[in-house]
Design a protein around this motif. Sequence first.
Motif, PDB file in Angstrom:
ATOM      1  N   GLN A   1       0.838  -1.184   0.000  1.00 38.11           N
ATOM      2  CA  GLN A   1       0.000   0.000   0.000  1.00 38.11           C
ATOM      3  C   GLN A   1       0.876   1.238   0.000  1.00 38.11           C
ATOM      4  O   GLN A   1       1.651   1.463   0.934  1.00 38.11           O
ATOM      5  CB  GLN A   1      -0.931   0.011   1.209  1.00 38.11           C
ATOM      6  CG  GLN A   1      -1.962   1.119   1.168  1.00 38.11           C
ATOM      7  CD  GLN A   1      -3.079   0.907   2.176  1.00 38.11           C
ATOM      8  OE1 GLN A   1      -2.954   0.132   3.116  1.00 38.11           O
ATOM      9  NE2 GLN A   1      -4.197   1.585   1.974  1.00 38.11           N
ATOM     10  N   ALA A   2       0.762   2.007  -1.071  1.00 36.79           N
ATOM     11  CA  ALA A   2       1.481   3.269  -1.192  1.00 36.79           C
ATOM     12  C   ALA A   2       0.612   4.393  -0.622  1.00 36.79           C
ATOM     13  O   ALA A   2      -0.611   4.257  -0.555  1.00 36.79           O
ATOM     14  CB  ALA A   2       1.817   3.538  -2.651  1.00 36.79           C
ATOM     15  N   PRO A   3       1.226   5.501  -0.222  1.00 33.24           N
ATOM     16  CA  PRO A   3       0.450   6.623   0.338  1.00 33.24           C
ATOM     17  C   PRO A   3      -0.648   7.087  -0.616  1.00 33.24           C
ATOM     18  O   PRO A   3      -0.397   7.309  -1.802  1.00 33.24           O
ATOM     19  CB  PRO A   3       1.503   7.709   0.547  1.00 33.24           C
ATOM     20  CG  PRO A   3       2.770   6.962   0.720  1.00 33.24           C
ATOM     21  CD  PRO A   3       2.666   5.766  -0.177  1.00 33.24           C
ATOM     22  N   GLY A   4      -1.860   7.199  -0.101  1.00 35.47           N
ATOM     23  CA  GLY A   4      -2.976   7.684  -0.900  1.00 35.47           C
ATOM     24  C   GLY A   4      -3.567   6.659  -1.857  1.00 35.47           C
ATOM     25  O   GLY A   4      -4.458   7.001  -2.638  1.00 35.47           O
ATOM     26  N   LYS A   5      -3.075   5.438  -1.794  1.00 33.13           N
ATOM     27  CA  LYS A   5      -3.569   4.401  -2.705  1.00 33.13           C
ATOM     28  C   LYS A   5      -4.152   3.236  -1.934  1.00 33.13           C
ATOM     29  O   LYS A   5      -3.877   3.051  -0.745  1.00 33.13           O
ATOM     30  CB  LYS A   5      -2.442   3.915  -3.625  1.00 33.13           C
ATOM     31  CG  LYS A   5      -1.925   4.977  -4.574  1.00 33.13           C
ATOM     32  CD  LYS A   5      -0.941   4.389  -5.572  1.00 33.13           C
ATOM     33  CE  LYS A   5      -0.481   5.417  -6.577  1.00 33.13           C
ATOM     34  NZ  LYS A   5       0.467   4.834  -7.575  1.00 33.13           N
ATOM     35  N   GLU A   6      -4.946   2.426  -2.624  1.00 33.66           N
ATOM     36  CA  GLU A   6      -5.514   1.250  -1.997  1.00 33.66           C
ATOM     37  C   GLU A   6      -4.459   0.146  -1.901  1.00 33.66           C
ATOM     38  O   GLU A   6      -3.503   0.106  -2.669  1.00 33.66           O
ATOM     39  CB  GLU A   6      -6.719   0.749  -2.804  1.00 33.66           C
ATOM     40  CG  GLU A   6      -7.890   1.709  -2.780  1.00 33.66           C
ATOM     41  CD  GLU A   6      -9.136   1.104  -3.423  1.00 33.66           C
ATOM     42  OE1 GLU A   6     -10.202   1.748  -3.321  1.00 33.66           O
ATOM     43  OE2 GLU A   6      -9.038   0.021  -4.014  1.00 33.66           O
ATOM     44  N   ARG A   7      -4.696  -0.740  -0.958  1.00 31.14           N
ATOM     45  CA  ARG A   7      -3.813  -1.895  -0.825  1.00 31.14           C
ATOM     46  C   ARG A   7      -3.976  -2.779  -2.058  1.00 31.14           C
ATOM     47  O   ARG A   7      -5.101  -3.052  -2.501  1.00 31.14           O
ATOM     48  CB  ARG A   7      -4.166  -2.665   0.444  1.00 31.14           C
ATOM     49  CG  ARG A   7      -3.150  -3.698   0.851  1.00 31.14           C
ATOM     50  CD  ARG A   7      -3.407  -4.194   2.260  1.00 31.14           C
ATOM     51  NE  ARG A   7      -3.311  -3.124   3.245  1.00 31.14           N
ATOM     52  CZ  ARG A   7      -3.320  -3.318   4.554  1.00 31.14           C
ATOM     53  NH1 ARG A   7      -3.421  -4.547   5.042  1.00 31.14           N
ATOM     54  NH2 ARG A   7      -3.244  -2.294   5.383  1.00 31.14           N
ATOM     55  N   GLU A   8      -2.841  -3.245  -2.599  1.00 25.78           N
ATOM     56  CA  GLU A   8      -2.893  -4.028  -3.823  1.00 25.78           C
ATOM     57  C   GLU A   8      -2.113  -5.328  -3.688  1.00 25.78           C
ATOM     58  O   GLU A   8      -1.142  -5.417  -2.934  1.00 25.78           O
ATOM     59  CB  GLU A   8      -2.343  -3.220  -5.011  1.00 25.78           C
ATOM     60  CG  GLU A   8      -0.875  -2.885  -4.912  1.00 25.78           C
ATOM     61  CD  GLU A   8      -0.356  -2.198  -6.184  1.00 25.78           C
ATOM     62  OE1 GLU A   8      -1.153  -1.896  -7.093  1.00 25.78           O
ATOM     63  OE2 GLU A   8       0.869  -1.966  -6.259  1.00 25.78           O
ATOM     64  N   PHE A   9      -2.569  -6.293  -4.441  1.00 28.10           N
ATOM     65  CA  PHE A   9      -1.946  -7.610  -4.458  1.00 28.10           C
ATOM     66  C   PHE A   9      -0.570  -7.540  -5.112  1.00 28.10           C
ATOM     67  O   PHE A   9      -0.373  -6.849  -6.128  1.00 28.10           O
ATOM     68  CB  PHE A   9      -2.836  -8.574  -5.238  1.00 28.10           C
ATOM     69  CG  PHE A   9      -2.228  -9.911  -5.526  1.00 28.10           C
ATOM     70  CD1 PHE A   9      -1.759 -10.218  -6.800  1.00 28.10           C
ATOM     71  CD2 PHE A   9      -2.133 -10.868  -4.536  1.00 28.10           C
ATOM     72  CE1 PHE A   9      -1.212 -11.447  -7.078  1.00 28.10           C
ATOM     73  CE2 PHE A   9      -1.576 -12.107  -4.801  1.00 28.10           C
ATOM     74  CZ  PHE A   9      -1.116 -12.399  -6.078  1.00 28.10           C
ATOM     75  N   VAL A  10       0.372  -8.282  -4.542  1.00 22.27           N
ATOM     76  CA  VAL A  10       1.718  -8.381  -5.113  1.00 22.27           C
ATOM     77  C   VAL A  10       2.019  -9.811  -5.552  1.00 22.27           C
ATOM     78  O   VAL A  10       2.377 -10.059  -6.706  1.00 22.27           O
ATOM     79  CB  VAL A  10       2.781  -7.908  -4.100  1.00 22.27           C
ATOM     80  CG1 VAL A  10       4.180  -8.149  -4.647  1.00 22.27           C
ATOM     81  CG2 VAL A  10       2.570  -6.445  -3.731  1.00 22.27           C
TER      82      VAL A  10
END
Length: 122
Positions: A39-48
Amino acid sequence: QVQLVESGGGLVQAGGSLRLSCAASGRTFSMYHMGWFRQAPGKEREFVAAHNRNGGNTYYAASVKGRFTISRDNAKNTVYLQMNSLKPEDTAVYYCAAAWNPSNVVRAYDYWGQGTQVTVSS
Protein backbone atom coordinates in the motif's frame (compact mmCIF):
# COMPACT_ATOMS: atom_id res chain seq x y z
CA GLN A 1 -5.22 -18.12 14.63
CA VAL A 2 -2.05 -16.94 12.95
CA GLN A 3 0.15 -14.00 13.91
CA LEU A 4 2.38 -12.57 11.21
CA VAL A 5 5.46 -10.39 11.60
CA GLU A 6 7.22 -8.89 8.58
CA SER A 7 10.85 -7.79 8.42
CA GLY A 8 13.46 -6.85 5.85
CA GLY A 9 12.15 -3.53 4.60
CA GLY A 10 14.35 -0.50 4.15
CA LEU A 11 15.73 2.11 1.79
CA VAL A 12 17.31 0.99 -1.46
CA GLN A 13 18.33 2.64 -4.71
CA ALA A 14 16.49 1.93 -7.93
CA GLY A 15 17.77 -1.27 -9.47
CA GLY A 16 18.63 -2.75 -6.09
CA SER A 17 17.21 -5.71 -4.21
CA LEU A 18 15.54 -6.47 -0.91
CA ARG A 19 14.29 -9.66 0.68
CA LEU A 20 11.25 -9.46 2.90
CA SER A 21 10.46 -12.14 5.45
CA CYS A 22 7.21 -12.91 7.21
CA ALA A 23 7.37 -15.13 10.27
CA ALA A 24 4.16 -16.83 11.36
CA SER A 25 3.22 -18.15 14.75
CA GLY A 26 1.16 -21.26 15.29
CA ARG A 27 1.31 -24.80 14.02
CA THR A 28 -1.15 -24.30 11.17
CA PHE A 29 1.04 -22.17 8.90
CA SER A 30 1.27 -24.90 6.26
CA MET A 31 -2.53 -24.94 5.98
CA TYR A 32 -2.71 -21.35 4.72
CA HIS A 33 -2.19 -19.78 1.37
CA MET A 34 0.18 -16.86 1.88
CA GLY A 35 0.17 -13.55 0.11
CA TRP A 36 2.08 -10.29 -0.08
CA PHE A 37 0.29 -7.00 -0.59
CA ARG A 38 1.48 -3.40 -0.62
CA GLN A 39 0.00 0.00 0.00
CA ALA A 40 1.48 3.27 -1.19
CA PRO A 41 0.45 6.62 0.34
CA GLY A 42 -2.98 7.68 -0.90
CA LYS A 43 -3.57 4.40 -2.70
CA GLU A 44 -5.51 1.25 -2.00
CA ARG A 45 -3.81 -1.90 -0.83
CA GLU A 46 -2.89 -4.03 -3.82
CA PHE A 47 -1.95 -7.61 -4.46
CA VAL A 48 1.72 -8.38 -5.11
CA ALA A 49 2.21 -12.16 -4.93
CA ALA A 50 0.77 -15.33 -3.44
CA HIS A 51 1.97 -18.85 -2.72
CA ASN A 52 -0.45 -21.72 -2.29
CA ARG A 53 -0.38 -23.97 0.75
CA ASN A 54 0.88 -26.98 -1.15
CA GLY A 55 3.99 -25.22 -2.29
CA GLY A 56 3.50 -25.74 -5.99
CA ASN A 57 1.82 -22.66 -7.38
CA THR A 58 2.73 -19.01 -7.20
CA TYR A 59 0.91 -15.96 -8.50
CA TYR A 60 2.12 -12.45 -9.25
CA ALA A 61 0.77 -9.05 -10.11
CA ALA A 62 1.71 -8.02 -13.64
CA SER A 63 3.69 -5.08 -12.28
CA VAL A 64 6.15 -7.31 -10.39
CA LYS A 65 6.23 -10.49 -12.48
CA GLY A 66 9.77 -11.34 -13.46
CA ARG A 67 11.25 -9.12 -10.74
CA PHE A 68 9.76 -10.48 -7.51
CA THR A 69 9.77 -14.06 -6.24
CA ILE A 70 7.61 -15.43 -3.44
CA SER A 71 8.70 -18.54 -1.57
CA ARG A 72 7.87 -20.28 1.68
CA ASP A 73 9.53 -22.58 4.15
CA ASN A 74 6.86 -24.45 6.08
CA ALA A 75 9.44 -25.93 8.44
CA LYS A 76 10.36 -22.39 9.50
CA ASN A 77 6.82 -20.99 9.31
CA THR A 78 8.14 -18.26 7.05
CA VAL A 79 7.23 -16.75 3.71
CA TYR A 80 9.64 -14.61 1.72
CA LEU A 81 9.46 -12.00 -0.99
CA GLN A 82 12.65 -11.53 -2.98
CA MET A 83 12.47 -8.19 -4.78
CA ASN A 84 14.95 -7.45 -7.56
CA SER A 85 15.29 -4.60 -10.03
CA LEU A 86 13.36 -2.35 -7.69
CA LYS A 87 11.73 0.79 -9.03
CA PRO A 88 10.61 3.98 -7.26
CA GLU A 89 7.02 2.94 -7.91
CA ASP A 90 7.58 -0.13 -5.72
CA THR A 91 7.76 2.20 -2.71
CA ALA A 92 5.04 1.17 -0.26
CA VAL A 93 4.31 -0.55 3.01
CA TYR A 94 4.43 -4.28 2.34
CA TYR A 95 2.13 -6.66 4.20
CA CYS A 96 2.01 -10.41 4.37
CA ALA A 97 -1.31 -12.15 4.86
CA ALA A 98 -2.80 -15.62 5.27
CA ALA A 99 -5.91 -17.03 3.63
CA TRP A 100 -7.77 -20.33 3.51
CA ASN A 101 -8.31 -20.04 -0.21
CA PRO A 102 -5.90 -18.77 -2.88
CA SER A 103 -6.80 -15.26 -3.92
CA ASN A 104 -5.46 -11.91 -5.06
CA VAL A 105 -8.23 -10.06 -3.24
CA VAL A 106 -7.63 -8.26 0.03
CA ARG A 107 -10.91 -9.35 1.63
CA ALA A 108 -10.08 -13.03 1.13
CA TYR A 109 -7.23 -12.85 3.63
CA ASP A 110 -7.99 -13.46 7.28
CA TYR A 111 -4.74 -12.55 9.00
CA TRP A 112 -2.35 -9.67 8.39
CA GLY A 113 1.03 -8.54 9.60
CA GLN A 114 1.80 -5.00 10.69
CA GLY A 115 3.69 -4.16 7.52
CA THR A 116 7.24 -3.18 6.65
CA GLN A 117 8.25 -0.03 4.76
CA VAL A 118 10.08 -0.34 1.46
CA THR A 119 11.43 2.88 -0.06
CA VAL A 120 13.12 2.92 -3.45
CA SER A 121 15.03 6.07 -4.33
CA SER A 122 15.60 7.18 -7.90
